[in-house]
Write an enzyme that holds these catalytic residues in place. Structure first.
Site, short mmCIF file in Angstrom:
data_model
loop_
_atom_site.label_atom_id
_atom_site.label_comp_id
_atom_site.label_asym_id
_atom_site.label_seq_id
_atom_site.Cartn_x
_atom_site.Cartn_y
_atom_site.Cartn_z
N SER A 254 2.24 -4.83 -3.93
CA SER A 254 1.45 -4.19 -2.43
C SER A 254 0.86 -4.86 -1.66
O SER A 254 0.70 -6.57 -2.30
CB SER A 254 0.24 -3.17 -3.59
OG SER A 254 0.08 -3.94 -4.27
N ARG B 191 4.20 -4.94 -11.49
CA ARG B 191 5.00 -3.96 -12.62
C ARG B 191 5.62 -2.39 -12.39
O ARG B 191 6.29 -1.84 -12.76
CB ARG B 191 3.75 -3.79 -13.57
CG ARG B 191 3.18 -4.57 -14.35
CD ARG B 191 2.29 -4.67 -15.10
NE ARG B 191 0.78 -4.04 -13.11
CZ ARG B 191 -0.15 -4.20 -13.41
NH1 ARG B 191 -1.43 -4.09 -14.82
NH2 ARG B 191 -1.31 -3.85 -12.16
N TYR C 59 -14.71 -12.87 -11.17
CA TYR C 59 -13.22 -13.28 -10.96
C TYR C 59 -13.60 -14.09 -9.26
O TYR C 59 -12.92 -15.12 -9.17
CB TYR C 59 -13.39 -11.86 -9.52
CG TYR C 59 -12.18 -11.65 -8.84
CD1 TYR C 59 -11.38 -11.70 -8.64
CD2 TYR C 59 -12.72 -11.86 -7.25
CE1 TYR C 59 -9.98 -11.98 -7.25
CE2 TYR C 59 -12.37 -11.69 -6.15
CZ TYR C 59 -10.34 -11.63 -6.06
OH TYR C 59 -9.50 -12.30 -5.26
N LYS D 86 -10.83 -17.94 -9.09
CA LYS D 86 -10.06 -18.34 -7.49
C LYS D 86 -11.42 -19.57 -7.80
O LYS D 86 -10.26 -20.18 -7.07
CB LYS D 86 -10.84 -16.94 -6.98
CG LYS D 86 -10.44 -15.91 -6.31
CD LYS D 86 -8.89 -15.89 -7.06
CE LYS D 86 -7.84 -14.54 -7.28
NZ LYS D 86 -6.54 -14.30 -6.80
N VAL E 104 -9.57 -8.03 2.31
CA VAL E 104 -8.27 -7.60 3.23
C VAL E 104 -8.22 -6.13 2.96
O VAL E 104 -8.89 -5.73 1.57
CB VAL E 104 -7.60 -8.18 2.05
CG1 VAL E 104 -6.14 -7.98 2.96
CG2 VAL E 104 -7.85 -9.97 2.47
N1 LIG Z 1 -7.99 -8.02 -0.78
C1 LIG Z 1 -8.74 -8.94 -1.46
O1 LIG Z 1 -9.94 -8.74 0.00
C2 LIG Z 1 -8.26 -10.11 -1.72
C3 LIG Z 1 -9.66 -11.01 -0.85
C4 LIG Z 1 -9.22 -12.46 -1.20
C5 LIG Z 1 -8.01 -12.86 -1.99
N2 LIG Z 1 -7.39 -11.93 -2.64
C6 LIG Z 1 -6.55 -11.87 -4.00
O2 LIG Z 1 -5.23 -11.78 -3.47
C7 LIG Z 1 -4.20 -11.12 -3.74
C8 LIG Z 1 -3.25 -10.08 -3.57
O3 LIG Z 1 -4.10 -9.25 -3.59
P1 LIG Z 1 -4.49 -8.01 -2.46
O4 LIG Z 1 -5.12 -7.80 -2.17
O5 LIG Z 1 -2.54 -7.56 -1.78
O6 LIG Z 1 -4.42 -6.81 -4.07
P2 LIG Z 1 -3.28 -4.97 -4.30
O7 LIG Z 1 -3.42 -4.91 -3.40
O8 LIG Z 1 -4.25 -5.13 -5.82
O9 LIG Z 1 -1.90 -6.44 -4.98
C9 LIG Z 1 -2.28 -6.80 -6.39
C10 LIG Z 1 -0.55 -7.59 -6.86
O10 LIG Z 1 -0.96 -7.76 -8.46
C11 LIG Z 1 0.34 -7.34 -8.82
N3 LIG Z 1 -0.37 -7.21 -10.20
C12 LIG Z 1 -1.59 -7.10 -10.48
N4 LIG Z 1 -1.43 -7.22 -11.07
C13 LIG Z 1 -0.23 -7.88 -12.47
C14 LIG Z 1 0.08 -7.61 -13.27
N5 LIG Z 1 -0.70 -7.13 -14.99
N6 LIG Z 1 1.59 -8.14 -13.91
C15 LIG Z 1 2.26 -8.02 -12.87
N7 LIG Z 1 1.62 -8.40 -11.10
C16 LIG Z 1 0.53 -7.52 -11.41
C17 LIG Z 1 0.43 -6.00 -7.92
O11 LIG Z 1 1.23 -5.15 -8.63
P3 LIG Z 1 1.92 -4.06 -9.99
O12 LIG Z 1 0.43 -3.53 -9.89
O13 LIG Z 1 2.68 -3.88 -9.40
O14 LIG Z 1 1.39 -5.18 -10.88
C18 LIG Z 1 -0.41 -6.19 -6.88
O15 LIG Z 1 1.24 -6.27 -6.31
C19 LIG Z 1 -4.88 -11.36 -5.41
O16 LIG Z 1 -5.01 -12.36 -6.12
C20 LIG Z 1 -6.52 -11.10 -4.66
O17 LIG Z 1 -7.34 -11.86 -6.04
C21 LIG Z 1 -7.37 -10.39 -1.72
#
Ligand SMILES: NC(=O)c1ccc[n+]([C@@H]2O[C@H](COP(=O)([O-])OP(=O)(O)OC[C@H]3O[C@@H](n4cnc5c(N)ncnc54)[C@H](OP(=O)(O)O)[C@@H]3O)[C@@H](O)[C@H]2O)c1
Length: 269
Positions: free
Chosen positions: A16, A41, A154, A158, A187
């Site tokens: 995702s 997962r 968190y 980071k 995001v």
């Molecule tokens: N969204 C924001 O505002 C934002 C801003 C800055 C940085 N980020 C960073 O960007 C990255 C991606 O976030 P996103 O916004 O795309 O969030 P997201 O849509 O929730 O995606 C998170 C991903 O991490 C995977 N994940 C979580 N726990 C896991 C585990 N135990 N084992 C394997 N996979 C795992 C999830 O897959 P499954 O659930 O299928 O395992 C999912 O594919 C993260 O590192 C987040 O900290 C996000």
């Protein structure tokens, strides 16, 4: 790197959000890749990615990065296949917000396990299979720029990612491997829902499109940049965090969020 080795990309967090966008954009723009290994997962979400991009050969790695056994499994797979990893994306991550004393210890540890331990372990496991021109994209965050009361663990996780990535970049420079830390602000992904986080109206206003964040991250990695910071607002945050005293900014943040911890827990001596 041997010429006959399979050229691959490995993307964690590909089920995702930003990781998924990165995997899809690689499928569209990197025809030289023989396979894209996608790790998360949720198997059905990874299968949906294959359905969306039928031309691309995906390898689905249904694995839990909070489980140490995953590293043994991944090491075995890499050792058996010995691919040439052209691109590694550490996109898996999670966040829980709230004052630290009110959050479950297990939730706090999950953030460290996935955001830091797994990211470092996966990177280390992949290094023997990377060579000149390979790229590593580490999903850090704008939260890495400044301590964040109310999102303390968190943000700390980071800043670990950012610090690790910047140092690793120099370690790998002689090998011609480029490390880019991706530091977006909020995001529009499942991230907030998964972490049970309600966004403030201000953050909602600045929500970025994950496709655009991913596109910029890939472009910045291709250019060899150390940092990929999407959007003017996050670039401003980075400058402010560098210019003003950290203590002031952290206190200002507390006053804005009213997230200072007022609970005094019972301490058993
Ligand atoms: N969204 C924001 O505002 C934002 C801003 C800055 C940085 N980020 C960073 O960007 C990255 C991606 O976030 P996103 O916004 O795309 O969030 P997201 O849509 O929730 O995606 C998170 C991903 O991490 C995977 N994940 C979580 N726990 C896991 C585990 N135990 N084992 C394997 N996979 C795992 C999830 O897959 P499954 O659930 O299928 O395992 C999912 O594919 C993260 O590192 C987040 O900290 C996000």
């Amino acid at each position: 790197m041997g010429r006959n080795r399979k050229k691959i990309a490995l993307v964690t967090g590909a089920s995702s959000g930003i990781g998924r966008c990165l995997a899809r954009q690689m499928a569209e723009n990197y025809p030289e890749l023989h396979e894209i290994w996608v790790l998360a997962r949720r198997k059905e979400e990874l299968e949906a990615l294959q359905t969306e991009c039928p031309e691309t050969q995906f390898r689905l790695l249904v694995m839990d990065l909070a489980d140490k056994e995953t590293f043994t499994e991944l090491a075995g797979l890499l050792g058996a296949e010995r691919p040439h990893i052209c691109l590694l994306v550490n996109g898996a991550g999670l966040g829980h917000n709230g004052p630290t004393a009110r959050l479950e210890t297990s939730g706090l540890c999950d953030m460290i396990d996935v955001n830091c331990r797994a990211l470092i372990a996966v990177t280390r496991l992949c290094l023997p299979y990377m060579g000149r021109g390979s790229r590593i994209l580490q999903l850090a965050s704008g939260s890495a720029f400044l301590p964040q009361p109310g999102f303390a663990v968190y943000a700390a996780s980071k800043s670990c990612v950012l610090s690790f990535s910047q140092a690793l970049r120099e370690e790998l420079r002689p090998r011609g491997i480029v490390v880019t830390a991706v530091c977006p602000g909020p995001v529009d992904t499942d991230f907030f829902r998964a972490g049970g986080i309600t966004l403030s109206p201000l953050k909602r206003f600045f929500l970025a499109d994950p496709e655009k964040v991913a596109k910029k991250a890939l472009a910045d990695a291709r250019k060899g940049k150390a940092l990929s910071v999407y959007g003017l607002s996050m670039k401003m945050v980075r400058i402010v965090a560098k210019v003003f005293p950290e203590g002031w900014l952290v206190r200002f943040h507390v006053n804005q969020q009213d997230s200072s911890e007022k609970i005094v827990e019972n301490v058993h001596c």
